[in-house]
Design an enzyme around this catalytic site. Structure first.
Site, PDB file in Angstrom:
ATOM      1  N   ARG A 194       2.036  98.575  53.655  1.00  0.00           N
ATOM      2  CA  ARG A 194       1.412  99.497  52.701  1.00  0.00           C
ATOM      3  C   ARG A 194       1.564  98.932  51.295  1.00  0.00           C
ATOM      4  O   ARG A 194       1.407  99.631  50.310  1.00  0.00           O
ATOM      5  CB  ARG A 194       2.036 100.890  52.807  1.00  0.00           C
ATOM      6  CG  ARG A 194       3.522 100.879  52.565  1.00  0.00           C
ATOM      7  CD  ARG A 194       4.144 102.255  52.652  1.00  0.00           C
ATOM      8  NE  ARG A 194       5.585 102.156  52.660  1.00  0.00           N
ATOM      9  CZ  ARG A 194       6.338 102.083  51.574  1.00  0.00           C
ATOM     10  NH1 ARG A 194       5.792 102.079  50.382  1.00  0.00           N
ATOM     11  NH2 ARG A 194       7.641 101.996  51.681  1.00  0.00           N
ATOM     12  N   ASN A 195       1.922  97.650  51.244  1.00  0.00           N
ATOM     13  CA  ASN A 195       2.111  96.962  49.974  1.00  0.00           C
ATOM     14  C   ASN A 195       1.461  95.597  50.029  1.00  0.00           C
ATOM     15  O   ASN A 195       1.332  95.025  51.103  1.00  0.00           O
ATOM     16  CB  ASN A 195       3.608  96.765  49.713  1.00  0.00           C
ATOM     17  CG  ASN A 195       4.200  97.921  48.942  1.00  0.00           C
ATOM     18  OD1 ASN A 195       3.662  98.334  47.921  1.00  0.00           O
ATOM     19  ND2 ASN A 195       5.289  98.459  49.451  1.00  0.00           N
TER      20      ASN A 195
END
Ligand SMILES: [Zn+2]
Length: 385
Positions: A194-195
């Site tokens: 998610r990064n």
């Protein structure tokens, strides 16, 4: 063959045939706009991402997930999939009703058959799933401050594809499974992110591809609803696209987005995210340090340990902390590097953002220049919701 769906087969209730007729039928029903978390969940229930779920959970199912970490049929399951309604929505709905679901533009996109209504025990959910009732935890804050007090359960059917933050990268499990099959991939290792990727993340992906028998890498990016300070969807997607183009073997790597609300529930989230990737056909699942964690609510390796207790038919690929070591002169990990903490080149996320903001160089040992370039451009951080 790729991995079988969780529970045996994909439960799909995304029905795009006779769209006009179906959408027309929704017009006379009570219309409810789900809170964004449940909006995303309704779409993922329907496309089979959450198989074997066919709808939102009832009270007994939620109790089973909290207490036994399994569905009432015994299959391990760790995150309650609930649909909370506020007071005014609650007043419009009765058990036995068919309701129309409205999207963010107030357009009907699907229906739900209300099987039951029940009062949510928010404190129990917070403490059991997230391990805390602390309002500083993003999901706990939502639970207490944004979710209504009553939940509705029942099956959903979706009649219209929705525009999601992942855009063209958003794919249904059936589509990805087909792509795996076309490529002849049988053993697929899934990577949750998610990064934007650092070089240490790229290392985990590449080491996993080195494992005997692994045919491909599936990078699946959660971009739906993240917390304040996380990167925006297009930044995450563009940086992974660039990483794959510049640093991965494209014939062995596939990426897609997963527009859902991120559950920062550490170990319980990790199991949930692994189940979703199994539904997409993956067989193996990479778990680094503190997966799906936030703050210091979870033990750094709790997400790895839970796979010893619950079997969801995914082979866990566990990694200790990875970093650049000045003495090893490369990315390495706690498992193999004998050197001291002082030899590690560690720059925190916050520091990286600070360097980017002020146009300073970030060591290429940590971040690829192409990624640094994407991250340095403009408005990249999520404001929270
Ligand atoms: Zn070293």
């Amino acid at each position: 063959m790729v991995n079988s769906p969780y529970g045996g087969r994909l439960k799909v209730s995304l029905d795009l045939n006779n769209q006009e007729k179906h959408l027309d039928g929704l017009k006379g029903m009570v219309q409810i706009e789900p809170f964004i978390d449940f909006y995303y969940d309704s779409l993922k229930i329907a496309d089979g991402s959450y198989s074997p779920l066919e709808g939102f959970m009832g009270e007994d199912e939620v109790a089973s997930v909290l207490k036994r970490r399994s569905l009432s049929n015994g299959l391990p399951w760790t995150i309650p999939i609930i649909f909370a309604v506020d007071q005014s929505q609650n007043e419009k709905i009765k058990e036995g009703d068919q309701i129309a679901l409205l999207n963010r533009e107030q357009q009907p996109y699907g229906e739900m058959s209300i099987e039951s209504k029940f009062k949510l025990n928010k404190k129990d959910i917070a403490e059991t799933v997230y391990g805390t009732a602390d309002l500083k935890h993003p999901n706990v804050q939502d639970l207490f401050e944004k979710y209504g007090d009553t939940a509705i359960s029942g099956k959903v059917r979706i009649f219209k594809e929705q525009k999601l933050p992942g855009g063209g990268y958003e794919k249904h499990p059936s589509e990805i499974r087909e792509e795996f099959s076309k490529k002849g991939w049988k053993n697929v290792v899934a990577y949750q992110a998610r990064n934007p990727p650092h070089v240490a993340h790229e290392y985990l992906q590449k080491v996993s591809l080195e494992l005997p028998g692994i045919d491909g890498l599936f990078i699946h990016l959660v971009v739906g609803r993240l917390k304040k300070g996380d990167y925006k969807a297009d930044v995450i997607l563009n940086s992974y696209d660039s990483l794959i183009k510049n640093y991965h073997r494209s014939e062995k790597t596939m990426m897609a987005s997963l527009s859902i609300t991120m559950r920062y529930a550490g170990p319980r989230a990790s199991i949930f995210l692994a189940i979703i990737r199994r539904n997409y056909g993956a067989t193996h699942y990479i778990i680094g340090r503190d997966q799906a964690g936030v703050g210091s609510y979870y033990e750094p390796y709790a997400a790895q340990k839970i796979f010893e207790e619950l079997d969801v038919g995914m082979v866990p690929i566990r990694f200790k902390d990875t970093f650049y070591c000045k003495k090893c002169r490369g990315i390495t990990s706690e498992t193999v590097c004998p050197h001291s903490m002082e030899d590690r080149l560690i720059i925190s996320q916050t520091k990286i953002r600070e360097l980017l903001k002020t146009n300073q160089e970030i060591p290429q040992e940590i971040l690829r220049p192409e990624i640094a370039d994407i991250l340095s451009k403009g408005d990249v951080l999520n404001e929270g919701n």
